[in-house]
Design a protein around this motif. Structure first.
Motif, PDB file in Angstrom:
ATOM      1  N   SER A 117       0.461  -0.808   0.237  1.00 28.57           N
ATOM      2  CA  SER A 117      -0.356   0.206   0.141  1.00 28.57           C
ATOM      3  C   SER A 117       0.665   1.849  -0.249  1.00 28.57           C
ATOM      4  O   SER A 117       1.546   1.563   1.152  1.00 28.57           O
ATOM      5  N   ARG A 118       0.858   1.931  -1.246  1.00 28.01           N
ATOM      6  CA  ARG A 118       1.184   3.459  -1.294  1.00 28.01           C
ATOM      7  C   ARG A 118       1.321   3.680  -2.442  1.00 28.01           C
ATOM      8  O   ARG A 118       0.805   3.518  -3.306  1.00 28.01           O
ATOM      9  N   ARG A 119       1.474   5.116  -2.131  1.00 28.29           N
ATOM     10  CA  ARG A 119       0.655   5.839  -3.992  1.00 28.29           C
ATOM     11  C   ARG A 119       1.840   6.094  -4.641  1.00 28.29           C
ATOM     12  O   ARG A 119       2.379   5.769  -5.949  1.00 28.29           O
ATOM     13  N   ALA A 120       3.533   5.680  -4.634  1.00 33.07           N
ATOM     14  CA  ALA A 120       4.670   5.585  -5.226  1.00 33.07           C
ATOM     15  C   ALA A 120       4.694   4.757  -5.869  1.00 33.07           C
ATOM     16  O   ALA A 120       3.938   3.165  -5.695  1.00 33.07           O
ATOM     17  N   PRO A 121       4.909   4.527  -7.421  1.00 27.17           N
ATOM     18  CA  PRO A 121       5.183   3.007  -8.128  1.00 27.17           C
ATOM     19  C   PRO A 121       5.934   2.009  -7.267  1.00 27.17           C
ATOM     20  O   PRO A 121       7.281   2.363  -6.697  1.00 27.17           O
ATOM     21  N   ALA A 122       6.105   0.844  -7.309  1.00 27.61           N
ATOM     22  CA  ALA A 122       6.679  -0.315  -6.470  1.00 27.61           C
ATOM     23  C   ALA A 122       8.473   0.139  -7.387  1.00 27.61           C
ATOM     24  O   ALA A 122       8.064  -0.190  -8.682  1.00 27.61           O
ATOM     25  N   THR A 123       9.420  -0.460  -7.010  1.00 27.09           N
ATOM     26  CA  THR A 123      10.318  -0.533  -7.384  1.00 27.09           C
ATOM     27  C   THR A 123      11.132  -1.668  -7.023  1.00 27.09           C
ATOM     28  O   THR A 123      11.079  -2.487  -8.121  1.00 27.09           O
ATOM     29  N   HIS A 124      11.244  -2.070  -6.079  1.00 25.82           N
ATOM     30  CA  HIS A 124      12.081  -3.281  -5.657  1.00 25.82           C
ATOM     31  C   HIS A 124      10.684  -4.583  -5.669  1.00 25.82           C
ATOM     32  O   HIS A 124      11.720  -5.579  -5.986  1.00 25.82           O
ATOM     33  N   GLN A 125      10.027  -4.067  -5.246  1.00 25.88           N
ATOM     34  CA  GLN A 125       9.139  -5.330  -5.545  1.00 25.88           C
ATOM     35  C   GLN A 125       7.836  -5.142  -6.476  1.00 25.88           C
ATOM     36  O   GLN A 125       7.659  -6.271  -6.291  1.00 25.88           O
ATOM     37  N   GLU A 126       8.314  -4.534  -7.526  1.00 26.53           N
ATOM     38  CA  GLU A 126       7.952  -4.688  -8.851  1.00 26.53           C
ATOM     39  C   GLU A 126       7.459  -6.172  -9.001  1.00 26.53           C
ATOM     40  O   GLU A 126       8.693  -6.923  -9.186  1.00 26.53           O
ATOM     41  N   GLY A 127       6.667  -6.356  -9.422  1.00 21.84           N
ATOM     42  CA  GLY A 127       6.268  -7.835  -9.442  1.00 21.84           C
ATOM     43  C   GLY A 127       6.435  -9.684  -8.455  1.00 21.84           C
ATOM     44  O   GLY A 127       5.971 -10.550  -9.250  1.00 21.84           O
ATOM     45  N   VAL A 132      -1.285  -1.076  -4.479  1.00 23.58           N
ATOM     46  CA  VAL A 132      -2.341  -0.819  -3.922  1.00 23.58           C
ATOM     47  C   VAL A 132      -2.354   1.164  -3.209  1.00 23.58           C
ATOM     48  O   VAL A 132      -1.654   0.933  -3.185  1.00 23.58           O
ATOM     49  N   LYS A 133      -3.445   1.833  -3.816  1.00 23.13           N
ATOM     50  CA  LYS A 133      -2.256   3.314  -3.760  1.00 23.13           C
ATOM     51  C   LYS A 133      -3.931   3.891  -2.365  1.00 23.13           C
ATOM     52  O   LYS A 133      -3.044   4.560  -2.215  1.00 23.13           O
ATOM     53  N   HIS A 134      -4.451   3.059  -1.944  1.00 24.92           N
ATOM     54  CA  HIS A 134      -5.223   3.671  -0.995  1.00 24.92           C
ATOM     55  C   HIS A 134      -4.660   2.647   0.204  1.00 24.92           C
ATOM     56  O   HIS A 134      -4.180   1.434   0.405  1.00 24.92           O
ATOM     57  N   PRO A 182      10.842  -0.985   4.390  1.00 24.67           N
ATOM     58  CA  PRO A 182      10.977   0.190   4.709  1.00 24.67           C
ATOM     59  C   PRO A 182      10.451   1.220   2.677  1.00 24.67           C
ATOM     60  O   PRO A 182      10.775   1.219   2.182  1.00 24.67           O
ATOM     61  N   GLY A 183      10.074  -0.341   2.413  1.00 29.87           N
ATOM     62  CA  GLY A 183       9.742   0.226   0.817  1.00 29.87           C
ATOM     63  C   GLY A 183       7.618   0.664   0.899  1.00 29.87           C
ATOM     64  O   GLY A 183       7.528   1.031   0.242  1.00 29.87           O
ATOM     65  N   GLY A 184       7.257   0.647   2.197  1.00 32.33           N
ATOM     66  CA  GLY A 184       5.852   0.775   2.148  1.00 32.33           C
ATOM     67  C   GLY A 184       5.140  -0.507   3.392  1.00 32.33           C
ATOM     68  O   GLY A 184       5.838  -1.647   3.668  1.00 32.33           O
ATOM     69  N   THR A 185       4.001  -0.188   3.097  1.00 32.72           N
ATOM     70  CA  THR A 185       3.329  -0.288   4.406  1.00 32.72           C
ATOM     71  C   THR A 185       2.458  -2.003   3.291  1.00 32.72           C
ATOM     72  O   THR A 185       2.074  -1.820   2.669  1.00 32.72           O
ATOM     73  N   GLU A 186       3.186  -2.769   3.649  1.00 30.57           N
ATOM     74  CA  GLU A 186       1.886  -4.251   3.072  1.00 30.57           C
ATOM     75  C   GLU A 186       1.276  -4.998   3.889  1.00 30.57           C
ATOM     76  O   GLU A 186       1.517  -4.731   5.247  1.00 30.57           O
ATOM     77  N   PHE A 187       0.392  -5.673   3.745  1.00 32.83           N
ATOM     78  CA  PHE A 187      -0.774  -6.195   3.863  1.00 32.83           C
ATOM     79  C   PHE A 187      -0.406  -8.082   3.187  1.00 32.83           C
ATOM     80  O   PHE A 187      -0.095  -8.012   2.552  1.00 32.83           O
ATOM     81  N   HIS A 188       0.207  -8.500   4.720  1.00 32.86           N
ATOM     82  CA  HIS A 188       0.208  -9.648   4.650  1.00 32.86           C
ATOM     83  C   HIS A 188      -0.721 -10.917   4.813  1.00 32.86           C
ATOM     84  O   HIS A 188      -1.579 -10.804   5.825  1.00 32.86           O
ATOM     85  N   GLY A 206      -8.575 -11.242  -2.768  1.00 29.63           N
ATOM     86  CA  GLY A 206      -9.456  -9.799  -3.882  1.00 29.63           C
ATOM     87  C   GLY A 206     -10.732  -8.999  -2.899  1.00 29.63           C
ATOM     88  O   GLY A 206     -10.487  -8.080  -2.919  1.00 29.63           O
ATOM     89  N   THR A 207     -11.289 -10.254  -1.934  1.00 24.02           N
ATOM     90  CA  THR A 207     -12.398 -10.035  -1.853  1.00 24.02           C
ATOM     91  C   THR A 207     -12.666  -9.178  -0.342  1.00 24.02           C
ATOM     92  O   THR A 207     -12.635  -7.879   0.174  1.00 24.02           O
ATOM     93  N   LEU A 208     -11.043  -9.961   0.577  1.00 21.40           N
ATOM     94  CA  LEU A 208     -11.057  -9.037   1.564  1.00 21.40           C
ATOM     95  C   LEU A 208      -9.801  -7.657   1.472  1.00 21.40           C
ATOM     96  O   LEU A 208     -10.997  -6.703   2.384  1.00 21.40           O
ATOM     97  N   GLU A 209      -9.588  -7.427   1.073  1.00 20.37           N
ATOM     98  CA  GLU A 209      -9.221  -6.245  -0.225  1.00 20.37           C
ATOM     99  C   GLU A 209     -10.071  -5.034  -0.256  1.00 20.37           C
ATOM    100  O   GLU A 209     -10.088  -3.838   0.217  1.00 20.37           O
TER     101      GLU A 209
END
Length: 255
Positions: A117-127, A132-134, A182-188, A206-209
């Motif tokens: 969850s972050r506004r900036a595009p993912a770089t190291h975590q891309e793929g 999501v941006k919210h 360090p790259g932003g908030t993650e939800f596991h 997808g439903t829980l999101e």
């Protein structure tokens, strides 16, 4: 024929999934081709779970049968040599009894799903994550997740092309966690069961999101479950955040 259990890590992006397909890149096909470099013949390996296109693995388990007198360490080293440069690695290899079966002996599969969850595009975590941006409300998502735990008819949360004989499954565990990185908030999403229906985990997430975003309530998830109708499911999330994280056996072959 000596049988070996393989613990396998892979990045799912280049592959159509685990299962071998004619003229298409698969993880199974890559490992069987590497085995053929060591013992020139047709090889067929069996895995604990058939991951879909784009899905990753931290600890997939498969078994193979060899004719030669291989040491487990030498076999893993040789396989890793022939798997390069593909993003597949044998992280452990052990000799097992001939009645060990990576799929049918397994007691539980554990999957991890990561949302960034972050506004900036993912770089190291891309793929490697679903971005999501919210922000998401993990308390609401956990309340909805608790509804799904237990034995249910999961028709709503399985693909229409699922080949399982029955939609009734027992979900042992579904834990939602907020993780600050360090790259932003993650939800596991830590999801565990003996077996899963096709697209079940991605349908859950997808439903829980949608619950976490405030578009659905936990009561909506209850209604979707009780509907036993695929059309009642929330959106199916993309595959790149999903990992096969662990497979449990009566006796851990890698212990």
């Amino acid at each position: 024929m000596p049988r070996f259990a393989l613990k396998i890590e892979y990045h799912g992006a280049p592959f159509v999934g685990w299962q071998r397909q004619v003229d298409l890149p698969s993880v199974q096909g890559a490992i069987e081709a590497a085995l053929a470099k060591l013992e020139p013949r047709d090889h067929t390996i069996a895995a604990a779970g058939r991951t879909d296109a784009g899905v990753h693995a931290l600890a997939q388990v498969a078994h193979c049968d060899m004719t030669g007198d291989w040491q487990a360490f030498r076999l893993s080293e040789a396989l890793n040599y022939h798997l390069k440069p593909q993003p597949v690695a044998i992280t452990a290899c052990v000799a097992v009894e001939e009645d060990f079966h990576a799929r049918f002996t397994a007691l539980e599969r554990r999957y991890l799903f990561r949302i960034l969850s972050r506004r900036a595009p993912a770089t190291h975590q891309e793929g490697l994550v679903w971005q999501v941006k919210h922000d998401l409300d993990e308390t609401a998502m956990q309340a909805a997740a608790d509804i799904l735990v237990g034995k249910h008819d999961f028709t709503t949360f399985r693909s229409t092309i699922c080949q399982a004989e029955s939609p009734v499954k027992t979900l042992d565990h579904l834990k939602v966690s907020r993780v600050e990185t360090p790259g932003g908030t993650e939800f596991h999403f830590d999801v565990r069961a003996r077996s899963f229906l096709h697209n079940q985990v991605r349908s859950f997430v997808g439903t829980l999101e949608r619950v976490g975003a405030g578009s659905w309530t936990p009561q909506d998830v209850q209604a979707a479950l009780e509907a036993r109708d695929r059309a009642a499911c929330g959106p199916v999330c993309p595959p790149q955040g999903l990992y096969l994280a662990h497979v449990s056996y009566p006796v851990d072959p890698f212990a």
